[in-house]
Design an enzyme around this catalytic site. Sequence first.
Site, short mmCIF file in Angstrom:
data_model
loop_
_atom_site.label_atom_id
_atom_site.label_comp_id
_atom_site.label_asym_id
_atom_site.label_seq_id
_atom_site.Cartn_x
_atom_site.Cartn_y
_atom_site.Cartn_z
N HIS A 131 0.73 -1.25 -0.12
CA HIS A 131 0.32 -0.49 0.20
C HIS A 131 1.11 1.80 0.60
O HIS A 131 0.49 2.49 -0.54
CB HIS A 131 -0.71 -0.41 1.11
CG HIS A 131 -2.28 -0.32 0.85
ND1 HIS A 131 -2.28 -1.67 1.61
CD2 HIS A 131 -2.67 -0.18 0.66
CE1 HIS A 131 -4.51 -1.33 1.60
NE2 HIS A 131 -4.70 -0.57 0.38
N CYS B 17 -1.71 -7.65 -22.99
CA CYS B 17 -1.51 -6.69 -21.60
C CYS B 17 -0.54 -6.47 -20.63
O CYS B 17 -0.74 -6.09 -19.22
CB CYS B 17 -2.77 -6.63 -20.96
SG CYS B 17 -3.94 -7.89 -20.73
N GLU C 244 -3.08 -16.80 -21.48
CA GLU C 244 -1.70 -16.59 -20.29
C GLU C 244 -1.86 -17.97 -19.54
O GLU C 244 -0.38 -17.74 -18.78
CB GLU C 244 -1.76 -15.52 -18.88
CG GLU C 244 -3.02 -15.58 -18.28
CD GLU C 244 -3.71 -14.59 -17.81
OE1 GLU C 244 -2.96 -13.86 -17.27
OE2 GLU C 244 -4.36 -14.68 -17.52
C1 PEP Z 1 -0.80 -10.92 -16.89
O1 PEP Z 1 -0.77 -11.55 -16.31
O2 PEP Z 1 0.57 -10.58 -17.58
C2 PEP Z 1 -1.73 -10.12 -16.84
C3 PEP Z 1 -1.66 -9.20 -17.16
O3 PEP Z 1 -2.23 -10.70 -15.50
P1 PEP Z 1 -1.96 -10.24 -14.17
O4 PEP Z 1 -0.24 -9.13 -14.07
O5 PEP Z 1 -3.04 -8.97 -13.21
O6 PEP Z 1 -1.64 -11.27 -13.61
MG MG Z 2 -1.73 -12.19 -15.66
#
Ligand code: PEP
Ligand code: MG
Length: 590
Positions: free
Chosen positions: A187, A500, A429
């Site tokens: 945090h 992403c 993923e």
């Molecule tokens: C990822 O796994 O690349 C992703 C964007 O999700 P997180 O980082 O939230 O697991």
């Molecule tokens: Mg992820």
Amino acid sequence: KGLGVSSGVAIGHARLFHVSMVDVGESILLEQNIEPEIDRFKNAVALTRVQIEELGKRVTERGENKALSEVLTMHLLLLEDRMLIDRTIELVRESRFGAEYSLSCALKEVKKRYAGLPDLFRERFKDVEDIGRRIMNNLRGAHTQSLEHLEEESIIIARDLSPTDTASMRKDKVLGFAIEAGGKTSHTAILARALEIPAIVGVHNITKFVQDDDLIILDGQSGQIILEPSEEDLDESYKKQDLYQVRQSRLVEMGKLEPVTVDGHVIDLAANIEFTSEIESINKYGAHGVGLYRTEFLFLNNISIPSEEEQYSHYKEVAEKLYPDPVIIRTLDLGGDKFAHLLDTSDEMNPFLGCRAIRFCLENLEIFKIQLRAILRASSLRNIQIMYPLLSGCSELRAANELLQSLKDELRNDGVAFDENIPIGAMIEVPSAVIMAREMAEDLSFFSIGTNDLIQYTLAVDRGNEKIAHLYQPLHPAVLRMIANVVDVGREFSIPVDVCGEMASDPVCALMLMALGIERFSMAPHGIPTIKEIVRLTQMDRLREFGKELLKVSTVQESQLLVKQYISCLFSNNLDLLENLNESTALAYN
Ligand code: PEP
Ligand code: MG
């Protein structure tokens, strides 16, 4: 040296900030004193509430980031926490301990519960401890040491800082801070970034080396702290400060440019967000909508599952504020290293391979339904899209879609407006999802590759384990080929493929992703301008040719070498940029 978690260079005098929970002794109350003791405790809790509310008001008046108010709201909720407040009262009543001792026992019990949890959750204990300290101070009539009343500009040095300490910092007084404890996702680190205060965490023993009033330099980017700086160090740091300012304004200017390649390919650059308060940065840095809204962060300030109404108002706010730009809402990715304390799955041996994300949601349909209904209700403007995390193949996708369908029927019957054609995307993923992408495509409007997890699961390298960080290789041929496979399926089915994960905001990786055919990226907002700059220097047809060569290599060393040679040649007349690119951790030799 520590871990820089919030950029910027601070030069100033140190102020040691010590907050400790003084030991309190055990004492046994007489029968007639039990209820008055409980009243005394309740009064201290009530006083703490007033103090936090006042702090909240001041934060709001100062117009500071919403994340601060959110933390304070969570602290108010903790004042009703069963494990802390009710348990203290129970100890006074049943064990006849004094309020201070009962409170310290209750805190120890809470700490034990948190102890077995991953680091991220142990960080959350700090919030409870912070509240406990405030109540304790009020029980004893002591004043809470506060950074709010800091009179001189200072760099704060502490063993640890609670979120409330951080929330009460005034930007004009706190030039920066360095602490011994903490991680990048604590945090405290989140709030430092929200306040744009330079900060470093994990600086071993700094409280032993620094004294009040020492002149120090703190670089929140490199994580370096210079004690007793020389004239030369100071000159250099003032220059760095100027450069940082120039860079900041340049980023904002670059953010206004269009992300178009030299040969006219438009690249879509969206933002990853965790809080609605980040909408400001989306506009500031020129992102196009949201490509990943990590909704599990709604749990950060909650001690229970957020209600449908609460979720609806968050989703609606983002959709309205960004309209007509798209907002991709990812359904809860709880578990793994995120908020497992709420899930009762915290004793898993391998949380990242455990009951996480879509698996958790499909096992806890009531929680999943609440979220899907909230998203659907917020979708009436038609700029919301839904994305499921961690799908391993078709069955989870179909199960989630079936549930979504039934909720649509329910809302339709109730006459509630929503987007009938809300686009559905899958995060890719997990390696099995890459293999099954073709079959999944039939039920999808888009893919979004989560490289953070895809790398972890493809190479079997824990993304949070610093001991094997060198094996976490974004440019590993297996990773590149996985991505290329998904791009192929996207083309075949004419559905977009986004990235992403963090690869999207690493300039070298972003370039290589474009080489493999990716044209949509989503990343933390402040990463957008740099990627825009790269995009605007890119000749797409040449880059794609390079992408074909890249897919032929057989080791990560080969791909790193090839990429290095390519960028040296491509950016030979832009040495600043080249230097920046060469710093990419993706190019570190293993
Ligand atoms: C990822 O796994 O690349 C992703 C964007 O999700 P997180 O980082 O939230 O697991
Ligand atoms: Mg992820």
